[in-house]
Design an enzyme around this catalytic site. Sequence first.
Site, short mmCIF file in Angstrom:
data_model
loop_
_atom_site.label_atom_id
_atom_site.label_comp_id
_atom_site.label_asym_id
_atom_site.label_seq_id
_atom_site.Cartn_x
_atom_site.Cartn_y
_atom_site.Cartn_z
N SER A 214 0.79 -1.23 0.00
CA SER A 214 0.00 0.00 0.00
C SER A 214 0.82 1.28 0.00
O SER A 214 0.35 2.32 -0.47
CB SER A 214 -0.94 0.01 1.22
OG SER A 214 -0.20 -0.02 2.43
N HIS A 242 -5.65 -3.70 -1.46
CA HIS A 242 -5.43 -2.69 -2.49
C HIS A 242 -5.41 -3.31 -3.89
O HIS A 242 -4.70 -2.83 -4.78
CB HIS A 242 -4.12 -1.95 -2.21
CG HIS A 242 -4.19 -1.08 -1.00
ND1 HIS A 242 -4.71 0.20 -1.02
CD2 HIS A 242 -3.84 -1.32 0.29
CE1 HIS A 242 -4.66 0.72 0.19
NE2 HIS A 242 -4.14 -0.19 1.01
N LYS A 273 -12.57 -0.40 1.02
CA LYS A 273 -11.87 0.35 -0.02
C LYS A 273 -12.70 0.31 -1.32
O LYS A 273 -13.66 1.05 -1.44
CB LYS A 273 -10.45 -0.18 -0.19
CG LYS A 273 -9.59 0.08 1.05
CD LYS A 273 -8.18 -0.40 0.90
CE LYS A 273 -7.29 0.04 2.04
NZ LYS A 273 -7.75 -0.40 3.38
#
Length: 427
Positions: A214, A242, A273
Amino acid sequence: MAMSLGQAGRVLVKPLRVVLQPPALLFNRSYTAIAEARAVLNGELESIRTAGTWKSERIISSKQGPHINVDGSRILNFCANNYLGLSSHPEVVQAGIDALKSYGAGLSSVRFICGTQDLHKNLEKKLAEFHEREDCILYASCFDANAGLFEVLLGPEDAVLSDELNHASIIDGIRLCRAKRLRYKHLDLRDLESKLKESQSSRMRLVVTDGVFSMDGDVAPLVGICDLAEQYGAMVFIDECHATGFLGPRGRGTDELLGVMERVDIVNSTLGKALGGAAGGYTVGPKPLIDLLRQRSRPYLFSNSLPPPVVGCATRAVELLLASSDIAHTMSAKTMRFRNKMTEAGFTISGSAHPICPVMLGDARLASLIADDMLKLGVYVIGFSFPVVPKGKARIRVQISVAHTDDDIDHCVDAFVQTARKHGVVS
């Protein structure tokens, strides 16, 4: 309290002698302890300010999106994990509203007592389908998913081999287990192989890595990792926070991007996310593992179940991605537009072809100053410095979203150039 039975059967109570200290003395002792603690804490805080690593929180007065309201101004947002723009997608929001009306605000309980609803099971089923794994278990966050896995799976006779730059939640989760712990150099397959050879006497071995790291936006070499794992009889775990939703032809993640979906054994990821941006995490993998986690994983057993509105939002986000890959396909062009323009302007951008675009600056104070000046130009970015990243490697982590337009990206680049010239970073 001492007691004796008298001749008449009465209970005679001996008086308890209590020596009371004067109130002033008690107050002074307490005050002295608090004052000393305050001095220590204030010293720590001042050292953070002096180092230029103080982390301020800017107050947002709007919903998350490519444009947000901060301090009364409408500005561009380039530091959220809202990769697919789904945190304010109308269908995702409506699904959360519908779940709130139908199921209430929360369960007031943990899953195994009276905190499991059919919508939890439905989301777990869809996530398992999305990742093409046997089963899924939901957690309050992916931090909890990482905290709850390794202690259950691995014992003293096992070994865990972890990339040295893995996320803090992975590091903390591994600390909780009793397995032999070996760290291999970042993305270094030779060092990983040496650690696999070193741990050959272990009963089970688990290679642990972020799919995408990340802070740097670099991708784990999963093909080589899987090759080594198969050669030495180890399992493979990846954290996909991610990557889930937008990497790979169908947005399934790093394992799909690199063609190793059937070779990665366990995947942890987040709902906070790309998948709606609210909260929650999960583990997908073999059904016996998921069943065992439901029995023994402490963050699962002792945390309230995910609130229905969060589950509703995430479910709709996953449904959108199961139905079409169009959202994920637009990410690559936007990412490369920013990376190419910034590189041409003279900036060093870490990683490659990922919407995490770290603008490397080195100095923590400089990163903070540039971020503050960018805000004045209408662009919201954040400087990252120690202990989030190693000392001397401060950066501003820009994150591209599908919701950004080309004009948004160009405006961000122009603001970087203008601010960096002011501070002598680029010519």
